[in-house]
Design a protein around this motif. Sequence first.
Motif, mmCIF file in Angstrom:
data_model
loop_
_atom_site.group_PDB
_atom_site.id
_atom_site.type_symbol
_atom_site.label_atom_id
_atom_site.label_comp_id
_atom_site.label_asym_id
_atom_site.label_seq_id
_atom_site.Cartn_x
_atom_site.Cartn_y
_atom_site.Cartn_z
ATOM 1 N N LEU A 92 -19.372 -36.121 -14.229
ATOM 2 C CA LEU A 92 -17.956 -35.769 -14.339
ATOM 3 C C LEU A 92 -17.369 -36.339 -15.627
ATOM 4 O O LEU A 92 -17.765 -37.404 -16.086
ATOM 5 C CB LEU A 92 -17.173 -36.296 -13.142
ATOM 6 C CG LEU A 92 -17.513 -35.699 -11.768
ATOM 7 C CD1 LEU A 92 -16.638 -36.329 -10.692
ATOM 8 C CD2 LEU A 92 -17.320 -34.181 -11.790
ATOM 9 N N SER A 93 -16.423 -35.627 -16.189
ATOM 10 C CA SER A 93 -15.762 -36.112 -17.397
ATOM 11 C C SER A 93 -14.976 -37.377 -17.076
ATOM 12 O O SER A 93 -14.384 -37.504 -16.000
ATOM 13 C CB SER A 93 -14.834 -35.040 -17.967
ATOM 14 O OG SER A 93 -13.903 -34.612 -16.994
ATOM 15 N N ALA A 125 -6.855 -32.775 -23.196
ATOM 16 C CA ALA A 125 -6.858 -33.140 -21.778
ATOM 17 C C ALA A 125 -5.446 -33.564 -21.390
ATOM 18 O O ALA A 125 -4.637 -33.926 -22.264
ATOM 19 C CB ALA A 125 -7.831 -34.303 -21.541
ATOM 20 N N HIS A 168 -11.296 -36.079 -18.822
ATOM 21 C CA HIS A 168 -10.533 -35.650 -17.651
ATOM 22 C C HIS A 168 -9.039 -35.907 -17.829
ATOM 23 O O HIS A 168 -8.195 -35.062 -17.504
ATOM 24 C CB HIS A 168 -11.032 -36.381 -16.402
ATOM 25 C CG HIS A 168 -10.258 -36.061 -15.163
ATOM 26 N ND1 HIS A 168 -10.327 -34.843 -14.535
ATOM 27 C CD2 HIS A 168 -9.372 -36.806 -14.446
ATOM 28 C CE1 HIS A 168 -9.531 -34.841 -13.479
ATOM 29 N NE2 HIS A 168 -8.941 -36.015 -13.402
ATOM 30 N N ARG A 175 -15.374 -40.664 -10.823
ATOM 31 C CA ARG A 175 -15.755 -40.299 -12.192
ATOM 32 C C ARG A 175 -15.722 -41.544 -13.072
ATOM 33 O O ARG A 175 -15.053 -42.527 -12.747
ATOM 34 C CB ARG A 175 -14.836 -39.214 -12.740
ATOM 35 C CG ARG A 175 -13.379 -39.584 -12.820
ATOM 36 C CD ARG A 175 -12.531 -38.466 -13.439
ATOM 37 N NE ARG A 175 -12.434 -37.272 -12.611
ATOM 38 C CZ ARG A 175 -12.967 -36.094 -12.919
ATOM 39 N NH1 ARG A 175 -13.630 -35.947 -14.054
ATOM 40 N NH2 ARG A 175 -12.831 -35.059 -12.121
ATOM 41 N N GLN A 214 -6.468 -41.174 -11.070
ATOM 42 C CA GLN A 214 -7.191 -40.176 -11.849
ATOM 43 C C GLN A 214 -8.703 -40.262 -11.669
ATOM 44 O O GLN A 214 -9.412 -39.258 -11.784
ATOM 45 C CB GLN A 214 -6.838 -40.307 -13.336
ATOM 46 C CG GLN A 214 -5.427 -39.896 -13.675
ATOM 47 C CD GLN A 214 -5.175 -38.431 -13.374
ATOM 48 O OE1 GLN A 214 -5.958 -37.564 -13.750
ATOM 49 N NE2 GLN A 214 -4.081 -38.133 -12.675
#
Length: 419
Positions: free
Chosen positions: A76-77, A368, A188, A119, A408
């Motif tokens: 995942l970013s 982003a 992200h 993430r 986040q």
Amino acid sequence: MTALASISPERLWSRLMELGRDGALPEKGVNRQALSAEEILSWRRIIAWGAEAGLTPSTDPAGNLFLTLQGKFPHLSPVVAGSHADSQPTGGLFDGAFGTLAALEAVTAIAEAGLVPERPITVVAWMNEEGSRFAPGMMGSELFAGKRTLEEVMAVKDATGVSVAEALANVHAAFPEIERRPLGFPVHAYIEPHIEQADVLESAGAVIGVVSGIQGKKTYEFVISGREAHAGTEPMERRQDALQAFARMAVRMQQEMVVDNAVKFTIGRLEIQPNAPSVVPSRAVFRVDLRHPDNAMLDRLGLRLETIAAEEVHPCGLHIKRLVDAPSNTFDEGLRTAIWRSAARYGYPALDVLSAAGHDARQMAPLAPSVMIFIPCRGGLSHHPDEWAEPEHVAAGAAVLLDLLLEQAGLSHNHGDAS
């Protein structure tokens, strides 16, 4: 979220003071310019502190420093947070350093709590945000965002003739053991804490600034070419005096730029050749910094600057170089709402603010969802040895950042599905 992890205000403050030793000036303040020996020392501290929390260091061809806490799903970013470690030649202890160390503190708190985010979370110290040694600034974030080319940036030289490429080679040689990653990667979300560098928050009694965006900025270099002559013999009507042409331009620019209270117009650098008292100046080079939150107005004023220069240069020659053209940007509404929510939960007075200064977050916003968290700056003083932020405000900014990182990275009730 407080039950998940909490920062250590004492550790964060102590590290800010320790980082201030790298490039410390004799009385107060720091001189820790980009890619310098002093910045190498700061990297050593930051990497060592990250290692204590299990963070993995890496760097890239732009000379950005990353420290990563791995997540459950490494593909995942990452959520990226931080700022920069370089300073102005007579800088303070908080500009840039607060954002980078607040991010390190927040991620350290997560690691110490034994939490594994969904993430990865990456702390960043961008290369050459300040632009004091190598101009213009924000080189690392602009390269990361693809706004400039490596060839262009690496060729830039400082006042002593050292190129970015040469200075960066020294930095990378000092850290042969850390991973070299390619330039740029998916992000992200990006969160940048920073001192305000103005006194809006302080005047309002607010502790947290919820930054709506960054005002636009243009910088120009004007080169006026005249003819050298003897000050005692050259007739006035025959002179090609570069300094006189500059004086005419400067007066008109100052008069015509101030069209409203939002304009910020500065001639901050002037070089004259041969700079001798009995010689008619043959060359004048000056730089203009122009800022405005409205992009259309900024464009109009920029064109007007060029017109004024062309109209006032005769009988000399003129070359205009556009150095920076950075439009105003806005930050992500969802992240701004999260800052308000966190500030309210802690009871921190918060305020919507526009950033009058440029920051690396400008480059990240198109890549982003991005946002900045401001804390007060005493008297609005920054880029100065007396720059100051109160310890309780430093802790408040880091605590709000921690809440956003938890959310986040997938560690709070408020996060959405991983993507």
